[in-house]
Design an enzyme around this catalytic site. Sequence first.
Site, PDB file in Angstrom:
ATOM      1  CG  ASP A   1      -0.235  -0.307   2.510  1.00 39.08           C
ATOM      2  OD1 ASP A   1       0.705   0.422   2.843  1.00 39.08           O
ATOM      3  OD2 ASP A   1      -0.622  -1.280   3.192  1.00 39.08           O
TER       4      ASP A   1
ATOM      5  CG  ASP B   1       2.359   2.966 -15.153  1.00 36.03           C
ATOM      6  OD1 ASP B   1       2.313   3.141 -16.381  1.00 36.03           O
ATOM      7  OD2 ASP B   1       3.040   2.081 -14.613  1.00 36.03           O
TER       8      ASP B   1
ATOM      9  CG  ASP C   1       0.573   0.603 -20.162  1.00 31.10           C
ATOM     10  OD1 ASP C   1       1.503  -0.138 -19.795  1.00 31.10           O
ATOM     11  OD2 ASP C   1      -0.501   0.176 -20.650  1.00 31.10           O
TER      12      ASP C   1
ATOM     13  CD  GLU D   1       4.902  -0.763 -21.908  1.00 32.25           C
ATOM     14  OE1 GLU D   1       5.267  -1.884 -21.524  1.00 32.25           O
ATOM     15  OE2 GLU D   1       3.730  -0.338 -21.772  1.00 32.25           O
TER      16      GLU D   1
ATOM     17  CG  HIS E   1       5.096  -3.933 -14.487  1.00 28.29           C
ATOM     18  ND1 HIS E   1       5.771  -2.872 -15.045  1.00 28.29           N
ATOM     19  CD2 HIS E   1       3.951  -4.052 -15.191  1.00 28.29           C
ATOM     20  CE1 HIS E   1       5.065  -2.371 -16.039  1.00 28.29           C
ATOM     21  NE2 HIS E   1       3.949  -3.066 -16.156  1.00 28.29           N
ATOM     22  CG  ASP E   2       4.610  -5.809 -18.292  1.00 28.05           C
ATOM     23  OD1 ASP E   2       3.778  -6.358 -17.550  1.00 28.05           O
ATOM     24  OD2 ASP E   2       4.366  -4.761 -18.935  1.00 28.05           O
TER      25      ASP E   2
END
Length: 516
Positions: free
Chosen positions: A30, A99, A199, A258, A333-334
Amino acid sequence: METLDWWRDTVVYQIYPVSFKDTTGNGRGDLNGITSKLPYLKDLGIEVVWLSPVYASPMVDMGYDISNYREIHPDFGTMEDWELMVEEAHRIGLKVVMDLVVNHTSDQHEWFQDAKKGGPKKDWYIWRGKSKEGKEPNNWGAIFGGSCWEWNDKLQEYYLHVFDVSQPDLNWENPVVREAVWDVMRFWLDKGCDGFRMDVINCISKTPGFPDAPVVDSQSIYQYGLTHRFNGPKVADYLHEMHEKVLQYYPNAFTVGEAPGVKNAEQALPLIQNGVPLQMLFHFEHMYIDHQPGKPCFNYKPWKLTELKDVLGKFMEFNQTYGGWDSLYLENHDQPRIISRWANDGKYRDISAKMLALFHATGRGTLFLYQGQEIGMVNPASWDVNELQDLEEIQYYEAVIAKNGDTKDALKQIQRIGRDNSRTPMQWNADANAGFTSGTPWIKLNEDYKEWNVEAQLASPDTSVLKFWKLLLQIRKEHKGLIRGTFKMIDYENQSVYAYTRTDTAGQYLIELSFE
Protein backbone atom coordinates in the site's frame (compact mmCIF):
# COMPACT_ATOMS: atom_id res chain seq x y z
CA MET A 1 20.13 24.32 -9.20
CA GLU A 2 17.97 21.92 -11.21
CA THR A 3 18.23 22.22 -14.99
CA LEU A 4 15.41 21.47 -17.42
CA ASP A 5 17.24 18.34 -18.58
CA TRP A 6 17.72 16.99 -15.04
CA TRP A 7 16.03 13.78 -16.17
CA ARG A 8 19.13 12.72 -18.11
CA ASP A 9 21.19 12.31 -14.94
CA THR A 10 18.56 10.85 -12.64
CA VAL A 11 18.04 7.36 -11.22
CA VAL A 12 14.48 6.00 -11.29
CA TYR A 13 13.20 3.19 -9.06
CA GLN A 14 10.05 1.38 -10.16
CA ILE A 15 7.72 0.23 -7.40
CA TYR A 16 5.12 -2.43 -8.03
CA PRO A 17 2.93 -1.25 -5.14
CA VAL A 18 0.99 -4.44 -4.41
CA SER A 19 4.27 -6.28 -3.78
CA PHE A 20 6.40 -3.60 -2.11
CA LYS A 21 5.35 -3.14 1.53
CA ASP A 22 2.05 -3.88 3.33
CA THR A 23 1.13 -1.91 6.47
CA THR A 24 -2.40 -3.26 7.01
CA GLY A 25 -1.84 -7.01 7.18
CA ASN A 26 -4.11 -7.75 4.21
CA GLY A 27 -1.22 -9.21 2.22
CA ARG A 28 -1.17 -6.43 -0.37
CA GLY A 29 1.28 -3.55 -0.47
CA ASP A 30 0.00 0.00 0.00
CA LEU A 31 0.90 3.68 -0.24
CA ASN A 32 1.77 3.98 3.44
CA GLY A 33 4.16 1.08 2.98
CA ILE A 34 5.86 3.01 0.19
CA THR A 35 6.08 6.11 2.38
CA SER A 36 7.74 4.08 5.14
CA LYS A 37 10.49 2.95 2.75
CA LEU A 38 11.29 6.28 1.09
CA PRO A 39 14.35 6.82 3.36
CA TYR A 40 15.71 3.44 2.19
CA LEU A 41 15.37 4.55 -1.44
CA LYS A 42 17.00 7.90 -0.72
CA ASP A 43 19.93 6.15 0.98
CA LEU A 44 20.29 3.78 -1.98
CA GLY A 45 20.81 6.75 -4.30
CA ILE A 46 17.39 6.91 -5.94
CA GLU A 47 16.04 10.28 -7.10
CA VAL A 48 12.73 9.41 -8.78
CA VAL A 49 10.11 6.89 -7.64
CA TRP A 50 7.81 5.51 -10.33
CA LEU A 51 4.62 3.78 -9.18
CA SER A 52 2.82 1.17 -11.24
CA PRO A 53 -0.92 2.00 -11.23
CA VAL A 54 -2.65 2.68 -7.91
CA TYR A 55 -5.91 3.93 -9.45
CA ALA A 56 -9.38 2.46 -9.00
CA SER A 57 -9.49 -0.81 -10.93
CA PRO A 58 -11.15 -4.25 -10.95
CA MET A 59 -7.56 -5.57 -11.07
CA VAL A 60 -8.08 -7.99 -13.96
CA ASP A 61 -4.66 -6.90 -15.27
CA MET A 62 -3.24 -5.79 -11.92
CA GLY A 63 -4.28 -2.15 -12.21
CA TYR A 64 -3.52 -1.62 -15.90
CA ASP A 65 -7.30 -1.75 -16.34
CA ILE A 66 -8.40 1.56 -14.84
CA SER A 67 -12.02 2.22 -13.89
CA ASN A 68 -11.47 5.74 -12.51
CA TYR A 69 -8.40 7.87 -13.20
CA ARG A 70 -9.08 10.23 -10.30
CA GLU A 71 -9.50 7.70 -7.50
CA ILE A 72 -7.10 5.47 -5.54
CA HIS A 73 -7.84 1.75 -5.30
CA PRO A 74 -8.82 1.08 -1.65
CA ASP A 75 -6.24 -1.73 -1.37
CA PHE A 76 -3.55 0.95 -1.73
CA GLY A 77 -5.17 3.45 0.64
CA THR A 78 -6.74 6.84 0.08
CA MET A 79 -6.02 10.00 -1.85
CA GLU A 80 -4.84 11.47 1.45
CA ASP A 81 -2.30 8.64 1.73
CA TRP A 82 -1.07 9.46 -1.78
CA GLU A 83 -0.74 13.13 -0.90
CA LEU A 84 1.21 12.34 2.29
CA MET A 85 3.51 10.02 0.34
CA VAL A 86 4.25 12.73 -2.24
CA GLU A 87 4.75 15.33 0.47
CA GLU A 88 7.27 13.12 2.27
CA ALA A 89 9.03 12.22 -0.98
CA HIS A 90 9.42 15.87 -1.89
CA ARG A 91 10.58 16.74 1.63
CA ILE A 92 13.55 14.37 1.36
CA GLY A 93 14.34 15.25 -2.25
CA LEU A 94 12.58 12.50 -4.22
CA LYS A 95 10.23 12.93 -7.16
CA VAL A 96 7.15 10.77 -7.78
CA VAL A 97 6.15 9.58 -11.27
CA MET A 98 2.78 7.94 -11.98
CA ASP A 99 1.78 5.37 -14.59
CA LEU A 100 -0.42 6.87 -17.31
CA VAL A 101 -2.55 4.14 -18.92
CA VAL A 102 -4.58 5.80 -21.67
CA ASN A 103 -4.52 3.45 -24.66
CA HIS A 104 -7.40 1.64 -23.00
CA THR A 105 -9.60 1.71 -19.92
CA SER A 106 -11.30 -0.98 -17.90
CA ASP A 107 -14.64 -2.14 -19.24
CA GLN A 108 -15.93 -1.05 -15.82
CA HIS A 109 -15.03 2.60 -16.45
CA GLU A 110 -18.09 4.83 -16.65
CA TRP A 111 -16.99 5.90 -20.13
CA PHE A 112 -17.27 2.35 -21.47
CA GLN A 113 -20.41 1.61 -19.47
CA ASP A 114 -22.04 4.46 -21.40
CA ALA A 115 -20.44 3.44 -24.71
CA LYS A 116 -21.61 -0.17 -24.68
CA LYS A 117 -25.20 1.01 -24.27
CA GLY A 118 -24.88 3.23 -27.32
CA GLY A 119 -24.68 6.42 -25.26
CA PRO A 120 -22.87 9.70 -26.05
CA LYS A 121 -19.49 8.13 -25.30
CA LYS A 122 -19.83 5.31 -27.82
CA ASP A 123 -17.37 7.08 -30.12
CA TRP A 124 -14.84 7.23 -27.27
CA TYR A 125 -14.01 3.61 -28.17
CA ILE A 126 -13.34 1.73 -31.42
CA TRP A 127 -16.29 -0.15 -32.92
CA ARG A 128 -16.64 -2.07 -36.17
CA GLY A 129 -19.30 -4.27 -37.76
CA LYS A 130 -18.88 -7.83 -39.00
CA SER A 131 -16.73 -8.65 -42.00
CA LYS A 132 -18.25 -9.73 -45.32
CA GLU A 133 -17.88 -13.31 -44.06
CA GLY A 134 -19.88 -12.45 -40.94
CA LYS A 135 -16.83 -12.64 -38.65
CA GLU A 136 -14.52 -10.28 -36.77
CA PRO A 137 -13.42 -7.17 -38.70
CA ASN A 138 -9.91 -8.61 -39.13
CA ASN A 139 -7.55 -11.34 -37.93
CA TRP A 140 -5.81 -9.39 -35.18
CA GLY A 141 -4.97 -11.46 -32.12
CA ALA A 142 -5.05 -9.90 -28.65
CA ILE A 143 -1.84 -9.70 -26.63
CA PHE A 144 -3.37 -11.93 -23.95
CA GLY A 145 -4.87 -14.43 -26.38
CA GLY A 146 -7.90 -14.83 -28.64
CA SER A 147 -9.27 -12.15 -30.93
CA CYS A 148 -8.77 -8.38 -30.55
CA TRP A 149 -12.51 -7.99 -31.15
CA GLU A 150 -15.45 -8.62 -28.79
CA TRP A 151 -19.06 -8.71 -29.94
CA ASN A 152 -21.68 -6.46 -28.35
CA ASP A 153 -25.15 -7.88 -28.98
CA LYS A 154 -27.01 -4.67 -28.17
CA LEU A 155 -25.03 -2.58 -30.64
CA GLN A 156 -24.49 -5.40 -33.15
CA GLU A 157 -20.85 -4.37 -33.39
CA TYR A 158 -17.43 -5.45 -32.14
CA TYR A 159 -15.22 -3.31 -29.92
CA LEU A 160 -11.44 -3.41 -30.18
CA HIS A 161 -9.22 -4.58 -27.29
CA VAL A 162 -5.55 -5.00 -28.14
CA PHE A 163 -5.02 -6.50 -24.69
CA ASP A 164 -7.62 -8.31 -22.59
CA VAL A 165 -11.34 -8.33 -23.39
CA SER A 166 -11.79 -6.25 -20.21
CA GLN A 167 -9.53 -3.49 -21.63
CA PRO A 168 -11.33 -1.73 -24.52
CA ASP A 169 -9.12 0.60 -26.56
CA LEU A 170 -9.88 4.30 -26.52
CA ASN A 171 -10.55 6.04 -29.84
CA TRP A 172 -7.76 8.61 -30.05
CA GLU A 173 -9.13 9.82 -33.38
CA ASN A 174 -11.83 11.54 -31.31
CA PRO A 175 -10.50 14.94 -30.10
CA VAL A 176 -12.86 14.81 -27.10
CA VAL A 177 -11.07 11.67 -25.92
CA ARG A 178 -7.71 13.38 -26.22
CA GLU A 179 -8.95 16.35 -24.22
CA ALA A 180 -10.19 13.97 -21.51
CA VAL A 181 -6.68 12.49 -21.34
CA TRP A 182 -5.13 15.97 -21.07
CA ASP A 183 -7.49 16.68 -18.16
CA VAL A 184 -6.35 13.52 -16.36
CA MET A 185 -2.72 14.54 -16.79
CA ARG A 186 -3.33 18.07 -15.51
CA PHE A 187 -5.23 16.67 -12.51
CA TRP A 188 -2.23 14.64 -11.31
CA LEU A 189 0.44 17.19 -12.21
CA ASP A 190 -1.47 19.86 -10.30
CA LYS A 191 -1.65 17.54 -7.29
CA GLY A 192 2.13 17.22 -7.16
CA CYS A 193 2.89 14.31 -9.48
CA ASP A 194 6.29 14.89 -11.12
CA GLY A 195 5.58 13.20 -14.43
CA PHE A 196 4.47 10.02 -16.15
CA ARG A 197 5.56 6.68 -17.47
CA MET A 198 3.13 6.21 -20.38
CA ASP A 199 1.87 2.67 -20.87
CA VAL A 200 1.97 1.29 -24.46
CA ILE A 201 1.81 4.86 -25.72
CA ASN A 202 2.62 3.92 -29.33
CA CYS A 203 -0.58 1.85 -29.44
CA ILE A 204 -2.78 4.96 -29.45
CA SER A 205 -2.71 5.06 -33.27
CA LYS A 206 -3.56 2.00 -35.38
CA THR A 207 -3.09 1.40 -39.11
CA PRO A 208 -5.97 3.11 -40.97
CA GLY A 209 -8.53 0.73 -42.41
CA PHE A 210 -7.66 -2.00 -39.91
CA PRO A 211 -6.15 -4.40 -42.49
CA ASP A 212 -5.44 -8.03 -41.67
CA ALA A 213 -2.14 -8.76 -39.97
CA PRO A 214 0.43 -10.85 -41.87
CA VAL A 215 -0.10 -14.57 -41.35
CA VAL A 216 2.70 -15.83 -39.11
CA ASP A 217 0.97 -18.91 -37.73
CA SER A 218 -1.18 -20.64 -40.34
CA GLN A 219 -2.71 -22.84 -37.63
CA SER A 220 -4.17 -19.85 -35.78
CA ILE A 221 -7.30 -17.89 -36.69
CA TYR A 222 -6.00 -14.80 -34.89
CA GLN A 223 -2.54 -13.51 -35.66
CA TYR A 224 -0.48 -12.58 -32.63
CA GLY A 225 1.90 -9.61 -32.81
CA LEU A 226 2.17 -5.84 -32.93
CA THR A 227 1.70 -5.18 -36.65
CA HIS A 228 -1.07 -2.63 -37.36
CA ARG A 229 -1.91 -2.38 -33.65
CA PHE A 230 1.13 -0.27 -32.74
CA ASN A 231 3.10 2.54 -34.41
CA GLY A 232 0.20 3.93 -36.39
CA PRO A 233 0.73 7.09 -38.47
CA LYS A 234 -0.58 9.53 -35.84
CA VAL A 235 1.44 8.54 -32.76
CA ALA A 236 3.82 11.48 -33.16
CA ASP A 237 0.95 13.88 -33.92
CA TYR A 238 -0.93 12.90 -30.77
CA LEU A 239 2.17 13.15 -28.59
CA HIS A 240 3.10 16.56 -29.99
CA GLU A 241 -0.46 17.66 -29.20
CA MET A 242 0.04 16.30 -25.66
CA HIS A 243 3.16 18.43 -25.38
CA GLU A 244 1.41 21.49 -26.76
CA LYS A 245 -1.69 21.15 -24.59
CA VAL A 246 -0.12 19.87 -21.34
CA LEU A 247 3.58 19.16 -21.02
CA GLN A 248 4.97 22.52 -22.13
CA TYR A 249 3.21 24.08 -19.14
CA TYR A 250 5.01 21.69 -16.76
CA PRO A 251 8.60 22.04 -18.04
CA ASN A 252 10.14 20.01 -15.22
CA ALA A 253 7.80 17.05 -15.70
CA PHE A 254 9.37 13.65 -16.36
CA THR A 255 8.16 11.65 -19.38
CA VAL A 256 8.99 8.18 -20.65
CA GLY A 257 6.82 6.27 -23.09
CA GLU A 258 6.55 2.50 -23.26
CA ALA A 259 6.84 1.63 -26.95
CA PRO A 260 6.86 -2.06 -27.89
CA GLY A 261 7.49 -2.55 -31.58
CA VAL A 262 9.75 0.47 -32.01
CA LYS A 263 12.48 -1.51 -33.69
CA ASN A 264 15.33 0.96 -34.01
CA ALA A 265 16.54 4.37 -32.95
CA GLU A 266 15.55 5.95 -36.26
CA GLN A 267 11.94 4.97 -35.63
CA ALA A 268 12.10 6.28 -32.06
CA LEU A 269 13.70 9.63 -32.85
CA PRO A 270 10.57 11.60 -33.92
CA LEU A 271 9.08 10.91 -30.48
CA ILE A 272 12.12 11.93 -28.38
CA GLN A 273 14.41 14.25 -30.35
CA ASN A 274 15.85 16.83 -27.96
CA GLY A 275 13.33 15.73 -25.33
CA VAL A 276 10.18 16.61 -27.31
CA PRO A 277 7.43 15.48 -27.26
CA LEU A 278 8.73 12.84 -24.80
CA GLN A 279 12.12 12.65 -23.13
CA MET A 280 12.75 8.96 -23.82
CA LEU A 281 11.11 5.64 -24.70
CA PHE A 282 11.17 2.13 -23.36
CA HIS A 283 11.83 0.09 -26.48
CA PHE A 284 11.70 -3.71 -26.23
CA GLU A 285 14.20 -4.95 -28.77
CA HIS A 286 16.70 -6.15 -26.15
CA MET A 287 13.83 -7.87 -24.34
CA TYR A 288 12.83 -9.68 -27.55
CA ILE A 289 16.19 -11.30 -28.35
CA ASP A 290 15.06 -14.58 -26.71
CA HIS A 291 11.56 -14.54 -28.28
CA GLN A 292 10.49 -16.31 -31.44
CA PRO A 293 9.35 -13.54 -33.83
CA GLY A 294 5.59 -13.11 -34.13
CA LYS A 295 4.81 -15.49 -31.28
CA PRO A 296 4.03 -15.03 -27.58
CA CYS A 297 7.00 -14.57 -25.26
CA PHE A 298 6.70 -18.17 -23.99
CA ASN A 299 8.20 -19.41 -27.27
CA TYR A 300 11.94 -19.39 -26.56
CA LYS A 301 14.69 -18.58 -29.07
CA PRO A 302 18.39 -19.01 -28.26
CA TRP A 303 20.28 -15.70 -28.52
CA LYS A 304 23.81 -14.43 -28.99
CA LEU A 305 25.64 -11.57 -27.32
CA THR A 306 26.13 -9.94 -30.71
CA GLU A 307 22.35 -9.54 -31.00
CA LEU A 308 22.28 -7.62 -27.72
CA LYS A 309 25.13 -5.40 -28.90
CA ASP A 310 23.37 -4.71 -32.20
CA VAL A 311 20.30 -3.49 -30.34
CA LEU A 312 21.64 -1.48 -27.40
CA GLY A 313 24.90 -0.30 -28.91
CA LYS A 314 23.31 1.00 -32.06
CA PHE A 315 20.47 2.71 -30.16
CA MET A 316 23.02 4.57 -28.02
CA GLU A 317 25.35 5.51 -30.87
CA PHE A 318 22.51 6.76 -33.06
CA ASN A 319 20.83 8.76 -30.30
CA GLN A 320 24.00 10.60 -29.31
CA THR A 321 24.41 11.71 -32.93
CA TYR A 322 20.83 12.87 -33.54
CA GLY A 323 19.62 14.23 -30.20
CA GLY A 324 17.89 11.20 -28.75
CA TRP A 325 18.23 9.83 -25.24
CA ASP A 326 18.02 6.23 -24.00
CA SER A 327 16.23 4.57 -21.11
CA LEU A 328 18.36 1.94 -19.37
CA TYR A 329 16.32 -0.95 -18.00
CA LEU A 330 16.76 -4.70 -17.57
CA GLU A 331 13.76 -5.52 -15.38
CA ASN A 332 10.24 -4.28 -14.78
CA HIS A 333 6.83 -5.62 -13.77
CA ASP A 334 6.39 -7.26 -17.20
CA GLN A 335 9.79 -8.97 -17.42
CA PRO A 336 11.36 -11.81 -15.41
CA ARG A 337 14.40 -11.33 -13.21
CA ILE A 338 17.41 -10.58 -15.38
CA ILE A 339 19.91 -12.75 -13.46
CA SER A 340 17.75 -15.81 -14.13
CA ARG A 341 17.17 -14.75 -17.72
CA TRP A 342 20.62 -13.70 -18.94
CA ALA A 343 23.09 -14.96 -16.36
CA ASN A 344 23.44 -17.52 -13.55
CA ASP A 345 21.05 -17.58 -10.58
CA GLY A 346 22.83 -20.50 -8.90
CA LYS A 347 26.49 -20.76 -7.97
CA TYR A 348 27.44 -17.48 -9.67
CA ARG A 349 24.43 -15.43 -8.63
CA ASP A 350 26.36 -12.79 -6.68
CA ILE A 351 28.94 -12.12 -9.37
CA SER A 352 26.26 -12.27 -12.10
CA ALA A 353 24.25 -9.62 -10.27
CA LYS A 354 27.27 -7.34 -9.99
CA MET A 355 28.31 -7.80 -13.61
CA LEU A 356 24.82 -6.97 -14.82
CA ALA A 357 24.67 -3.99 -12.45
CA LEU A 358 27.88 -2.56 -13.94
CA PHE A 359 26.51 -3.19 -17.44
CA HIS A 360 23.22 -1.54 -16.55
CA ALA A 361 24.59 1.53 -14.77
CA THR A 362 27.22 2.60 -17.31
CA GLY A 363 25.20 2.80 -20.50
CA ARG A 364 24.17 6.08 -22.12
CA GLY A 365 20.77 7.04 -20.76
CA THR A 366 18.54 7.47 -17.74
CA LEU A 367 18.84 4.57 -15.30
CA PHE A 368 15.74 2.61 -14.22
CA LEU A 369 15.94 0.09 -11.37
CA TYR A 370 13.09 -2.28 -10.56
CA GLN A 371 12.30 -3.18 -6.96
CA GLY A 372 14.44 -6.05 -5.71
CA GLN A 373 16.93 -5.74 -8.54
CA GLU A 374 19.28 -3.96 -6.15
CA ILE A 375 19.51 -7.08 -3.94
CA GLY A 376 19.83 -9.55 -6.81
CA MET A 377 16.34 -11.05 -6.69
CA VAL A 378 15.80 -13.95 -9.10
CA ASN A 379 12.92 -16.00 -10.47
CA PRO A 380 11.36 -18.51 -8.06
CA ALA A 381 12.60 -22.06 -8.62
CA SER A 382 9.20 -23.21 -9.89
CA TRP A 383 5.52 -22.34 -10.22
CA ASP A 384 2.48 -24.52 -9.64
CA VAL A 385 -0.55 -23.68 -11.77
CA ASN A 386 -2.53 -22.82 -8.63
CA GLU A 387 0.08 -20.22 -7.70
CA LEU A 388 -0.19 -18.21 -10.90
CA GLN A 389 -1.70 -14.74 -10.63
CA ASP A 390 -0.86 -13.12 -13.95
CA LEU A 391 -3.56 -12.92 -16.61
CA GLU A 392 -1.12 -13.54 -19.46
CA GLU A 393 0.32 -16.67 -17.84
CA ILE A 394 -3.07 -18.11 -16.94
CA GLN A 395 -4.44 -17.58 -20.45
CA TYR A 396 -1.31 -19.13 -21.96
CA TYR A 397 -1.62 -22.18 -19.70
CA GLU A 398 -5.31 -22.57 -20.59
CA ALA A 399 -4.47 -22.30 -24.31
CA VAL A 400 -1.92 -25.12 -23.91
CA ILE A 401 -4.58 -27.30 -22.25
CA ALA A 402 -7.05 -26.50 -25.02
CA LYS A 403 -4.53 -27.78 -27.59
CA ASN A 404 -3.71 -30.88 -25.48
CA GLY A 405 -0.20 -29.54 -25.06
CA ASP A 406 2.48 -30.29 -22.49
CA THR A 407 1.47 -28.47 -19.29
CA LYS A 408 4.79 -29.28 -17.60
CA ASP A 409 6.60 -27.55 -20.42
CA ALA A 410 4.14 -24.64 -20.17
CA LEU A 411 4.99 -24.20 -16.48
CA LYS A 412 8.68 -24.39 -17.32
CA GLN A 413 8.26 -21.55 -19.83
CA ILE A 414 6.22 -19.54 -17.33
CA GLN A 415 9.02 -20.00 -14.78
CA ARG A 416 11.51 -18.77 -17.36
CA ILE A 417 9.75 -15.71 -18.76
CA GLY A 418 6.38 -15.15 -16.99
CA ARG A 419 5.45 -11.84 -15.39
CA ASP A 420 4.75 -13.29 -11.93
CA ASN A 421 8.50 -13.84 -11.54
CA SER A 422 9.06 -10.12 -10.97
CA ARG A 423 5.94 -9.63 -8.86
CA THR A 424 6.81 -11.74 -5.83
CA PRO A 425 7.00 -9.64 -2.62
CA MET A 426 9.98 -7.41 -1.91
CA GLN A 427 12.40 -9.20 0.41
CA TRP A 428 13.07 -6.83 3.31
CA ASN A 429 14.39 -9.26 5.94
CA ALA A 430 14.43 -12.89 7.09
CA ASP A 431 11.31 -12.55 9.25
CA ALA A 432 7.98 -14.15 8.37
CA ASN A 433 6.90 -13.27 4.82
CA ALA A 434 10.21 -11.48 4.22
CA GLY A 435 9.03 -8.50 6.25
CA PHE A 436 6.57 -7.67 3.48
CA THR A 437 3.36 -8.34 5.41
CA SER A 438 2.03 -9.64 8.71
CA GLY A 439 -0.76 -11.37 6.79
CA THR A 440 -0.90 -13.79 3.87
CA PRO A 441 0.88 -12.43 0.76
CA TRP A 442 -1.34 -12.04 -2.31
CA ILE A 443 1.27 -13.96 -4.33
CA LYS A 444 3.80 -16.50 -3.19
CA LEU A 445 7.16 -15.47 -1.78
CA ASN A 446 10.41 -16.47 -3.39
CA GLU A 447 11.72 -19.27 -1.19
CA ASP A 448 15.20 -17.71 -0.95
CA TYR A 449 14.17 -14.64 1.07
CA LYS A 450 15.83 -15.71 4.32
CA GLU A 451 19.24 -15.43 2.67
CA TRP A 452 18.60 -12.79 0.01
CA ASN A 453 17.06 -9.70 1.64
CA VAL A 454 17.76 -6.02 2.28
CA GLU A 455 18.57 -6.34 5.97
CA ALA A 456 21.12 -9.12 5.48
CA GLN A 457 22.86 -7.30 2.63
CA LEU A 458 23.10 -4.03 4.55
CA ALA A 459 24.60 -5.88 7.51
CA SER A 460 27.01 -7.98 5.47
CA PRO A 461 30.72 -7.30 6.15
CA ASP A 462 31.35 -8.04 2.48
CA THR A 463 30.35 -6.00 -0.57
CA SER A 464 26.87 -7.39 -1.05
CA VAL A 465 24.87 -6.80 -4.23
CA LEU A 466 23.02 -3.98 -2.47
CA LYS A 467 26.26 -2.32 -1.33
CA PHE A 468 27.65 -2.73 -4.84
CA TRP A 469 24.62 -0.92 -6.29
CA LYS A 470 24.97 1.91 -3.75
CA LEU A 471 28.63 2.31 -4.69
CA LEU A 472 27.82 2.25 -8.41
CA LEU A 473 25.16 4.93 -8.08
CA GLN A 474 27.54 7.12 -6.11
CA ILE A 475 30.32 6.67 -8.68
CA ARG A 476 27.88 7.41 -11.48
CA LYS A 477 26.83 10.64 -9.79
CA GLU A 478 30.43 11.76 -9.28
CA HIS A 479 31.59 10.89 -12.80
CA LYS A 480 29.21 12.49 -15.28
CA GLY A 481 31.12 10.95 -18.17
CA LEU A 482 29.45 7.66 -17.26
CA ILE A 483 26.10 9.31 -17.95
CA ARG A 484 26.55 12.01 -20.58
CA GLY A 485 29.87 10.97 -22.04
CA THR A 486 30.22 9.70 -25.60
CA PHE A 487 29.40 5.99 -25.96
CA LYS A 488 31.46 3.83 -28.31
CA MET A 489 31.14 0.05 -28.68
CA ILE A 490 34.31 -2.02 -28.93
CA ASP A 491 34.27 -5.16 -31.08
CA TYR A 492 30.67 -5.71 -32.12
CA GLU A 493 31.55 -9.25 -33.24
CA ASN A 494 32.85 -10.63 -29.92
CA GLN A 495 30.45 -13.31 -28.65
CA SER A 496 31.78 -13.40 -25.08
CA VAL A 497 32.76 -9.88 -24.02
CA TYR A 498 30.61 -6.76 -24.08
CA ALA A 499 33.00 -3.79 -24.06
CA TYR A 500 32.61 -0.06 -24.62
CA THR A 501 34.04 3.30 -23.68
CA ARG A 502 32.43 6.40 -22.17
CA THR A 503 34.36 9.59 -22.84
CA ASP A 504 34.05 13.23 -21.78
CA THR A 505 36.44 16.13 -21.14
CA ALA A 506 37.40 14.64 -17.76
CA GLY A 507 38.69 11.43 -19.30
CA GLN A 508 37.77 8.07 -20.74
CA TYR A 509 36.20 5.06 -19.00
CA LEU A 510 36.62 1.52 -20.33
CA ILE A 511 33.97 -1.05 -19.35
CA GLU A 512 34.59 -4.73 -20.12
CA LEU A 513 31.96 -7.33 -19.19
CA SER A 514 32.17 -11.08 -19.60
CA PHE A 515 28.90 -12.82 -20.47
CA GLU A 516 30.56 -16.26 -20.51
